[in-house]
Scaffold this motif. Structure first.
Motif, PDB file in Angstrom:
ATOM      1  N   GLU A 101       0.838  -1.193   0.000  1.00 27.50           N
ATOM      2  CA  GLU A 101       0.000   0.000   0.000  1.00 27.50           C
ATOM      3  C   GLU A 101       0.879   1.250   0.000  1.00 27.50           C
ATOM      4  O   GLU A 101       2.016   1.228   0.475  1.00 27.50           O
ATOM      5  N   THR A 102       0.322   2.334  -0.519  1.00 24.82           N
ATOM      6  CA  THR A 102       0.981   3.627  -0.473  1.00 24.82           C
ATOM      7  C   THR A 102       0.220   4.487   0.525  1.00 24.82           C
ATOM      8  O   THR A 102      -0.999   4.602   0.451  1.00 24.82           O
ATOM      9  N   ILE A 103       0.959   5.068   1.465  1.00 26.72           N
ATOM     10  CA  ILE A 103       0.359   5.888   2.516  1.00 26.72           C
ATOM     11  C   ILE A 103       0.806   7.332   2.318  1.00 26.72           C
ATOM     12  O   ILE A 103       1.992   7.616   2.134  1.00 26.72           O
ATOM     13  N   LYS A 104      -0.163   8.235   2.370  1.00 26.46           N
ATOM     14  CA  LYS A 104       0.115   9.670   2.297  1.00 26.46           C
ATOM     15  C   LYS A 104       0.010  10.230   3.711  1.00 26.46           C
ATOM     16  O   LYS A 104      -1.032  10.116   4.354  1.00 26.46           O
ATOM     17  N   PHE A 105       1.106  10.804   4.181  1.00 32.97           N
ATOM     18  CA  PHE A 105       1.162  11.406   5.512  1.00 32.97           C
ATOM     19  C   PHE A 105       1.052  12.923   5.378  1.00 32.97           C
ATOM     20  O   PHE A 105       1.733  13.533   4.558  1.00 32.97           O
ATOM     21  N   LEU A 106       0.218  13.520   6.219  1.00 30.85           N
ATOM     22  CA  LEU A 106       0.093  14.970   6.285  1.00 30.85           C
ATOM     23  C   LEU A 106       0.483  15.406   7.694  1.00 30.85           C
ATOM     24  O   LEU A 106      -0.070  14.913   8.679  1.00 30.85           O
ATOM     25  N   PHE A 107       1.439  16.313   7.785  1.00 34.06           N
ATOM     26  CA  PHE A 107       1.909  16.872   9.051  1.00 34.06           C
ATOM     27  C   PHE A 107       1.488  18.340   9.074  1.00 34.06           C
ATOM     28  O   PHE A 107       1.769  19.075   8.125  1.00 34.06           O
ATOM     29  N   ILE A 108       0.839  18.769  10.157  1.00 29.41           N
ATOM     30  CA  ILE A 108       0.405  20.156  10.292  1.00 29.41           C
ATOM     31  C   ILE A 108       0.881  20.690  11.641  1.00 29.41           C
ATOM     32  O   ILE A 108       0.596  20.089  12.682  1.00 29.41           O
ATOM     33  N   VAL A 109       1.608  21.809  11.623  1.00 33.72           N
ATOM     34  CA  VAL A 109       2.040  22.444  12.864  1.00 33.72           C
ATOM     35  C   VAL A 109       0.809  23.074  13.504  1.00 33.72           C
ATOM     36  O   VAL A 109       0.210  23.994  12.948  1.00 33.72           O
ATOM     37  N   LYS A 110       0.405  22.562  14.658  1.00 35.85           N
ATOM     38  CA  LYS A 110      -0.785  23.042  15.349  1.00 35.85           C
ATOM     39  C   LYS A 110      -0.467  24.117  16.383  1.00 35.85           C
ATOM     40  O   LYS A 110      -1.281  24.990  16.649  1.00 35.85           O
ATOM     41  N   GLU A 111       0.699  24.016  16.994  1.00 37.48           N
ATOM     42  CA  GLU A 111       1.038  24.949  18.068  1.00 37.48           C
ATOM     43  C   GLU A 111       2.547  25.112  18.149  1.00 37.48           C
ATOM     44  O   GLU A 111       3.293  24.134  18.043  1.00 37.48           O
ATOM     45  N   VAL A 112       2.987  26.348  18.332  1.00 43.46           N
ATOM     46  CA  VAL A 112       4.401  26.652  18.545  1.00 43.46           C
ATOM     47  C   VAL A 112       4.522  27.255  19.935  1.00 43.46           C
ATOM     48  O   VAL A 112       3.950  28.305  20.214  1.00 43.46           O
ATOM     49  N   ARG A 113       5.237  26.576  20.815  1.00 41.04           N
ATOM     50  CA  ARG A 113       5.432  27.034  22.197  1.00 41.04           C
ATOM     51  C   ARG A 113       6.878  27.518  22.345  1.00 41.04           C
ATOM     52  O   ARG A 113       7.760  26.745  22.730  1.00 41.04           O
ATOM     53  N   GLN A 114       7.095  28.764  22.037  1.00 47.71           N
ATOM     54  CA  GLN A 114       8.460  29.291  22.020  1.00 47.71           C
ATOM     55  C   GLN A 114       9.135  29.214  23.381  1.00 47.71           C
ATOM     56  O   GLN A 114      10.304  28.861  23.464  1.00 47.71           O
ATOM     57  N   GLN A 115       8.412  29.549  24.447  1.00 43.34           N
ATOM     58  CA  GLN A 115       9.002  29.542  25.797  1.00 43.34           C
ATOM     59  C   GLN A 115       9.540  28.157  26.163  1.00 43.34           C
ATOM     60  O   GLN A 115      10.581  28.042  26.798  1.00 43.34           O
ATOM     61  N   GLU A 116       8.807  27.113  25.777  1.00 39.15           N
ATOM     62  CA  GLU A 116       9.200  25.741  26.119  1.00 39.15           C
ATOM     63  C   GLU A 116      10.076  25.095  25.046  1.00 39.15           C
ATOM     64  O   GLU A 116      10.520  23.966  25.208  1.00 39.15           O
ATOM     65  N   ASN A 117      10.272  25.794  23.919  1.00 38.42           N
ATOM     66  CA  ASN A 117      10.975  25.237  22.757  1.00 38.42           C
ATOM     67  C   ASN A 117      10.323  23.921  22.310  1.00 38.42           C
ATOM     68  O   ASN A 117      10.977  22.907  22.136  1.00 38.42           O
ATOM     69  N   GLU A 118       8.993  23.989  22.128  1.00 39.77           N
ATOM     70  CA  GLU A 118       8.217  22.819  21.716  1.00 39.77           C
ATOM     71  C   GLU A 118       7.278  23.172  20.567  1.00 39.77           C
ATOM     72  O   GLU A 118       6.744  24.281  20.511  1.00 39.77           O
ATOM     73  N   VAL A 119       7.080  22.209  19.701  1.00 39.48           N
ATOM     74  CA  VAL A 119       6.146  22.336  18.594  1.00 39.48           C
ATOM     75  C   VAL A 119       5.204  21.142  18.658  1.00 39.48           C
ATOM     76  O   VAL A 119       5.654  20.002  18.827  1.00 39.48           O
ATOM     77  N   VAL A 120       3.897  21.389  18.543  1.00 34.21           N
ATOM     78  CA  VAL A 120       2.903  20.317  18.501  1.00 34.21           C
ATOM     79  C   VAL A 120       2.500  20.130  17.047  1.00 34.21           C
ATOM     80  O   VAL A 120       2.100  21.092  16.373  1.00 34.21           O
ATOM     81  N   ILE A 121       2.633  18.906  16.567  1.00 34.69           N
ATOM     82  CA  ILE A 121       2.345  18.591  15.168  1.00 34.69           C
ATOM     83  C   ILE A 121       1.260  17.520  15.102  1.00 34.69           C
ATOM     84  O   ILE A 121       1.357  16.485  15.768  1.00 34.69           O
ATOM     85  N   GLU A 122       0.247  17.784  14.289  1.00 35.16           N
ATOM     86  CA  GLU A 122      -0.803  16.798  14.029  1.00 35.16           C
ATOM     87  C   GLU A 122      -0.386  15.977  12.814  1.00 35.16           C
ATOM     88  O   GLU A 122       0.143  16.523  11.839  1.00 35.16           O
ATOM     89  N   ILE A 123      -0.637  14.664  12.874  1.00 36.76           N
ATOM     90  CA  ILE A 123      -0.300  13.775  11.767  1.00 36.76           C
ATOM     91  C   ILE A 123      -1.537  12.995  11.368  1.00 36.76           C
ATOM     92  O   ILE A 123      -2.259  12.482  12.225  1.00 36.76           O
ATOM     93  N   VAL A 124      -1.755  12.897  10.059  1.00 33.61           N
ATOM     94  CA  VAL A 124      -2.811  12.050   9.517  1.00 33.61           C
ATOM     95  C   VAL A 124      -2.192  11.248   8.383  1.00 33.61           C
ATOM     96  O   VAL A 124      -1.505  11.801   7.522  1.00 33.61           O
ATOM     97  N   GLY A 125      -2.429   9.935   8.399  1.00 39.10           N
ATOM     98  CA  GLY A 125      -1.975   9.065   7.321  1.00 39.10           C
ATOM     99  C   GLY A 125      -3.166   8.407   6.665  1.00 39.10           C
ATOM    100  O   GLY A 125      -4.039   7.883   7.352  1.00 39.10           O
ATOM    101  N   GLU A 126      -3.212   8.452   5.330  1.00 37.32           N
ATOM    102  CA  GLU A 126      -4.315   7.844   4.583  1.00 37.32           C
ATOM    103  C   GLU A 126      -3.772   6.921   3.511  1.00 37.32           C
ATOM    104  O   GLU A 126      -2.740   7.206   2.902  1.00 37.32           O
ATOM    105  N   ASN A 127      -4.514   5.833   3.248  1.00 39.40           N
ATOM    106  CA  ASN A 127      -4.148   4.937   2.156  1.00 39.40           C
ATOM    107  C   ASN A 127      -4.718   5.461   0.839  1.00 39.40           C
ATOM    108  O   ASN A 127      -5.343   6.525   0.802  1.00 39.40           O
ATOM    109  N   GLU A 128      -4.531   4.697  -0.241  1.00 37.43           N
ATOM    110  CA  GLU A 128      -4.961   5.144  -1.566  1.00 37.43           C
ATOM    111  C   GLU A 128      -6.466   5.368  -1.658  1.00 37.43           C
ATOM    112  O   GLU A 128      -6.933   6.183  -2.449  1.00 37.43           O
TER     113      GLU A 128
END
Length: 154
Positions: A101-128
């Motif tokens: 199978e071929t999987i398409k992954f989508l990564f979206i930056v949801k939140e940037v926490r500069q004080q903590e040096n953290e980034v929250v990323i949402e991931i969704v993977g879908e098949n064909e």
């Protein structure tokens, strides 16, 4: 031993909420065999067609941890990139992934926490067919350098 200098990924100041990354990965035999060899995982559901055909899945599956490995690899390579570290992850795998199978992954930056040096990323993977096979959130620490250090140091 480091043989050549490596460029680091983006620092927290360079990352913006709403950024997206799309990657496509095909589940090939060579990758499955490498994973199974490295982990010594002999689960028949991953490699035996005759066994898998007798289960509710009907065909051999791709190990879930391989999909999670593709997510961590994307963080290390692209978003934020080299020097990043995953601090936490919550990933669900609502549908199975089959060999080839071929999987398409989508990564979206949801939140940037500069004080903590953290980034929250949402991931969704879908098949064909557009079925969700992976979804979740990861918290990542982008690369950060100590004072006096820069890309040339590495």
């Amino acid at each position: 031993m480091m043989l050549k200098k490596r460029k680091l990924g983006r620092k927290i100041e360079e990352i913006k909420e709403g950024e997206k990354l799309t990657l496509t990965e095909k589940m090939e035999d060579k990758d499955l065999l490498l994973y199974l060899g490295l982990t010594n995982d002999a689960n028949p559901l991953y490699i035996q067609h005759d066994y898998a055909s007798q289960t509710t899945y009907k065909k051999p599956l791709v190990p879930s941890i391989m999909l999670i490995g593709m997510v961590t690899s994307a963080v290390s390579k692209y978003l934020p990139g080299p020097g990043s570290h995953i601090l936490s992850h919550h990933i669900e795998l609502p549908n199975p992934v089959y060999h080839y199978e071929t999987i398409k992954f989508l990564f979206i930056v949801k939140e940037v926490r500069q004080q903590e040096n953290e980034v929250v990323i949402e991931i969704v993977g879908e098949n064909e067919e557009g079925s969700c096979v992976l979804e979740g959130l990861i918290t990542v620490c982008p690369p950060s350098l100590l004072n006096g250090m820069d890309d040339d140091t590495f």
